[in-house]
Each structure stands twice: as C-alpha cells, then as structure tokens.
Design a protein around this motif. Structure first.
Motif, mmCIF file in Angstrom:
data_model
loop_
_atom_site.group_PDB
_atom_site.id
_atom_site.type_symbol
_atom_site.label_atom_id
_atom_site.label_comp_id
_atom_site.label_asym_id
_atom_site.label_seq_id
_atom_site.Cartn_x
_atom_site.Cartn_y
_atom_site.Cartn_z
ATOM 1 N N TYR A 199 0.842 -1.206 0.000
ATOM 2 C CA TYR A 199 0.000 0.000 0.000
ATOM 3 C C TYR A 199 0.874 1.251 0.000
ATOM 4 C CZ TYR A 199 -4.567 -2.216 0.741
ATOM 5 O OH TYR A 199 -5.735 -2.923 0.582
ATOM 6 N N HIS A 200 1.903 1.226 0.825
ATOM 7 C CA HIS A 200 2.784 2.392 0.900
ATOM 8 C C HIS A 200 3.452 2.659 -0.450
ATOM 9 C CE1 HIS A 200 5.461 5.282 2.896
ATOM 10 N NE2 HIS A 200 6.440 4.777 2.165
ATOM 11 N N ALA A 201 3.893 1.593 -1.114
ATOM 12 C CA ALA A 201 4.563 1.750 -2.406
ATOM 13 C C ALA A 201 3.607 2.268 -3.469
ATOM 14 C CB ALA A 201 5.170 0.416 -2.848
ATOM 15 N N ALA A 202 2.370 1.772 -3.453
ATOM 16 C CA ALA A 202 1.396 2.177 -4.473
ATOM 17 C C ALA A 202 0.904 3.601 -4.267
ATOM 18 C CB ALA A 202 0.219 1.207 -4.458
ATOM 19 N N GLY A 215 2.071 9.337 5.056
ATOM 20 C CA GLY A 215 0.913 8.547 4.666
ATOM 21 C C GLY A 215 -0.316 8.915 5.472
ATOM 22 N N PRO A 216 -1.448 8.284 5.153
ATOM 23 C CA PRO A 216 -2.699 8.623 5.840
ATOM 24 C C PRO A 216 -2.676 8.304 7.325
ATOM 25 C CG PRO A 216 -2.961 6.655 4.481
ATOM 26 C CD PRO A 216 -1.644 7.258 4.118
ATOM 27 N N ALA A 268 -9.236 -0.450 3.588
ATOM 28 C CA ALA A 268 -8.442 -1.680 3.473
ATOM 29 C C ALA A 268 -7.008 -1.448 3.924
ATOM 30 C CB ALA A 268 -8.472 -2.180 2.031
ATOM 31 N N ARG A 269 -6.462 -0.304 3.577
ATOM 32 C CA ARG A 269 -5.089 0.010 3.992
ATOM 33 C C ARG A 269 -5.002 0.113 5.503
ATOM 34 N NH1 ARG A 269 -0.683 4.434 1.780
ATOM 35 N NH2 ARG A 269 0.587 4.505 3.682
ATOM 36 N N PHE A 304 -11.082 5.934 13.844
ATOM 37 C CA PHE A 304 -11.255 6.412 12.466
ATOM 38 C C PHE A 304 -11.853 5.327 11.576
ATOM 39 C CE2 PHE A 304 -10.060 7.318 8.111
ATOM 40 C CZ PHE A 304 -10.410 8.656 7.994
ATOM 41 N N ARG A 305 -11.431 4.087 11.742
ATOM 42 C CA ARG A 305 -11.984 3.008 10.914
ATOM 43 C C ARG A 305 -13.466 2.833 11.184
ATOM 44 N NH1 ARG A 305 -9.437 -1.077 13.303
ATOM 45 N NH2 ARG A 305 -10.043 -2.733 11.836
ATOM 46 N N ALA A 306 -13.848 2.967 12.458
ATOM 47 C CA ALA A 306 -15.279 2.885 12.789
ATOM 48 C C ALA A 306 -16.040 4.043 12.141
ATOM 49 C CB ALA A 306 -15.466 2.898 14.301
ATOM 50 N N ALA A 307 -15.450 5.243 12.190
ATOM 51 C CA ALA A 307 -16.113 6.398 11.583
ATOM 52 C C ALA A 307 -16.195 6.253 10.065
ATOM 53 C CB ALA A 307 -15.342 7.670 11.944
ATOM 54 N N LEU A 308 -15.131 5.757 9.450
ATOM 55 C CA LEU A 308 -15.111 5.588 7.995
ATOM 56 C C LEU A 308 -16.103 4.517 7.569
ATOM 57 C CD1 LEU A 308 -13.906 6.227 5.257
ATOM 58 C CD2 LEU A 308 -12.009 4.658 5.760
ATOM 59 N N ARG A 309 -16.195 3.419 8.324
ATOM 60 C CA ARG A 309 -17.156 2.357 7.997
ATOM 61 C C ARG A 309 -18.591 2.882 8.097
ATOM 62 N NH1 ARG A 309 -13.416 -1.417 10.315
ATOM 63 N NH2 ARG A 309 -12.901 -3.007 8.750
ATOM 64 N N ALA A 310 -18.841 3.644 9.140
ATOM 65 C CA ALA A 310 -20.208 4.163 9.337
ATOM 66 C C ALA A 310 -20.583 5.081 8.175
ATOM 67 C CB ALA A 310 -20.286 4.929 10.658
ATOM 68 N N ARG A 311 -19.649 5.912 7.720
ATOM 69 C CA ARG A 311 -19.943 6.835 6.650
ATOM 70 C C ARG A 311 -20.003 6.120 5.305
ATOM 71 N NH1 ARG A 311 -20.600 12.062 6.664
ATOM 72 N NH2 ARG A 311 -20.063 13.368 4.852
#
Length: 314
Positions: A199-202, A215-216, A268-269, A304-311
């Motif tokens: 992921y980092h390379a891409a 990165g993010p 996914a990352r 953040f993953r919980a917030a991103l999934r909810a959105r």
C-alpha cells in the motif's frame, strides 16, 4: 641458620604475615606459585621476603576470581597486576553478557510458559552474533519491503525498522530483541507487513522538494486525536467531518478522486496497518534501540476506521 631467620621466613611465619593458612601456603608452594627459596638443614622450606608480596597478590587475584593456572602464568611472565586486572575485568564483562542473555531467556520462558522447543529458539536468538543478528533483520526487511523498489525512501524506512542491540544490553533489551526476532520469523506477520509495504509503495508520493509525503496513518492522528478527546462518537455527523478531511488528503496523496472506491481502499489500507503485531514490533524496536516509547496508533485507527465504515455504509 647463620642468621637466616632474619632473611628467610618459615612457612608458618609466611602464613601469619599474609593471613593465609599454613595449608594454603603449602598448596600454593606445591603448585609452584610461591616457590621456596630453599630448605633448612632440617629439610624445612624457607621463603624470601618477596614471597609475602607475591602471596598477598595471589590472595587478591583469587578473591577477584582468577584461577590458579592463570595466576601462576601471569606471575611467571611478570605481568603487571593492573594489566592482569584489566584482562580479567574484560573476561568478566563477557561472562556478564552471557549470563544476562541467559537470564533474559529464562525470564521470557517463565512468563510465556514456553515449551522446550520455544526455549531452545529463544536461547539461539539470544546467542546470535552481531553479524548474525544483522543478517536475520536484513533478510526480513528485504522480504517485506521488496515491493518498494529502491531509493532514499526505502533506505529511510528500512533504517527506521532496524534494531541495533547495544554491546552491553540490559536484560529487558535482550528480552525485547528475542521477541522482535521471533516476530521477524512469523510468516503471518511477514505477510501483513508485505501488504502494508505494498500500500505504501502504491500510494506514496513526494513533495516538490523530493521529500516523501506522510501517509494517511500520520495524517489521521492529528485529526482523530482531538475528536476522540472530545468524546465524539465515530458514527456522528461531527465524525463524518473528520473522515472527509482525511479522505480528501488521502485522495490528494494518491492523485485520485475522493469517491467510494478510494474510501474503500483507505479502509483496506488501515485494516492492514492496524495489526497489533506491527505496533508490538515498533515498541520492541524502541526498547532495543533505546528510543522513546512510541505513542500507540491503534486507538486512533480504531476510532477512524469505525467512523469511515459508518460513513461508507451510509
């Protein structure tokens, strides 16, 4: 004895002057460490005054732990006591390092309730030479970072992930090295790290000055920490604003539009990065390298993953 009592000492007098027993003096004499100067007419051993200083040195060196063979060889060669003490101090330092490593293995094995096979592996990892340790880590990093190609970015990442066990490690540093080395040989951890590196390379890009852009994971910490501290629920509208900010920055980083596909990719990352073994590796790395303990990222990632999934679901 023609006044030789004023010049020579009997074995009993030598014992009294040195604080040793007659038996000990006789034993040292029999081994040639303090040889007699001669014998009396009656056949008794007698010693010159230099024997007092020699025996006092022998007693001191024995107290320091030197064996009799080493002491005799050193005295026969005329090795200065200071030089002998320095050599013995170095030998003790080696023994201390070995014993510290062994104790670290035993403590780790006791805490983990390790099997004999696991104890054997831990002992082997603790006993590796510096070159062997570097080879183990280099092979691990070559595999997990292979997808990143070459360049200063790769060198920087590899350098930041390389442990350097000190010459005289403390017990906790040796124990951390053992666990870190075990992690490096874990196929599941290697696979997770390869996915993270992919992921980092891409997604990686550089600034106009040629410096790699964070990165993010680094981006979201700054935005997520205040939201968590304020008690904002990951499913709330306020949390959505944090997601929008980080997603927009990630889209700019990748040069892609901020759409559903990009957010799925970001999720996914972050799912890949949020492996407890990765955070454990970084903690162990800090212990071995005597770096400040890193702040855990998992609380920010979880929020953040919980917030991103909810959105994303909405």
């Amino acid at each position: 004895m023609n006044g030789e009592g004023d010049t020579y000492l009997s074995i009993g007098e030598l014992a009294r002057r040195t604080g040793l027993t007659v038996k000990a003096v006789r034993a040292y004499s029999d081994r040639g460490i303090v040889p007699p100067s001669g014998r009396t007419a009656a056949g008794y051993r007698h010693y010159g005054p230099e024997a007092v200083a020699r025996l006092c040195l022998v007693r001191t060196l024995r107290t320091l732990g030197l064996d009799l063979s080493t002491i005799r060889e050193a005295l026969d060669r005329g090795t200065p006591p200071a030089e002998l003490a320095a050599a013995h101090a170095e030998a003790l330092a080696v023994q201390i390092r070995v014993l510290t490593a062994r104790r670290a293995v035993l403590m780790a094995a006791a805490r983990r309730d390790a099997t004999p096979e696991e104890m054997e592996l831990m002992h082997r990892l603790a006993a590796l030479s510096e070159d062997e340790r570097h080879s183990l880590i280099r092979e691990f990093l070559d595999e997990v970072l292979g997808c990143m190609g070459t360049g200063t970015d790769l060198a920087g990442v590899a350098g930041s992930m390389t442990p350097h066990l000190p010459d005289n490690p403390a017990e906790e540093e040796t124990e951390a090295w053992i666990e870190l080395a075990e992690l490096c040989q874990d196929p599941g951890f290697r696979a997770a790290m390869r996915r993270t590196a992919a992921y980092h390379a891409a997604d990686r890009t550089v600034s106009a000055a040629g410096v790699p852009v964070p990165g993010p994971e680094a981006m979201l910490r700054d935005h997520t920490a205040p939201a968590r501290a304020a008690g904002i629920d990951p499913g709330s509208t306020q949390a959505g604003a944090v997601v929008d900010t980080v997603a927009a920055a990630y889209a700019q980083l990748c040069g892609r539009p901020d759409d559903a596909a990009l957010r799925q990719r970001l999720l996914a990352r972050l799912d890949t990065v949020n492996d407890p073994r990765r955070e454990r590796y970084l903690h162990l790395l800090a212990v071995v390298n005597r770096w400040p303990a890193p702040d855990p990222l998992s609380p920010e990632l979880d929020w953040f993953r919980a917030a991103l999934r909810a959105r994303t679901a909405s």
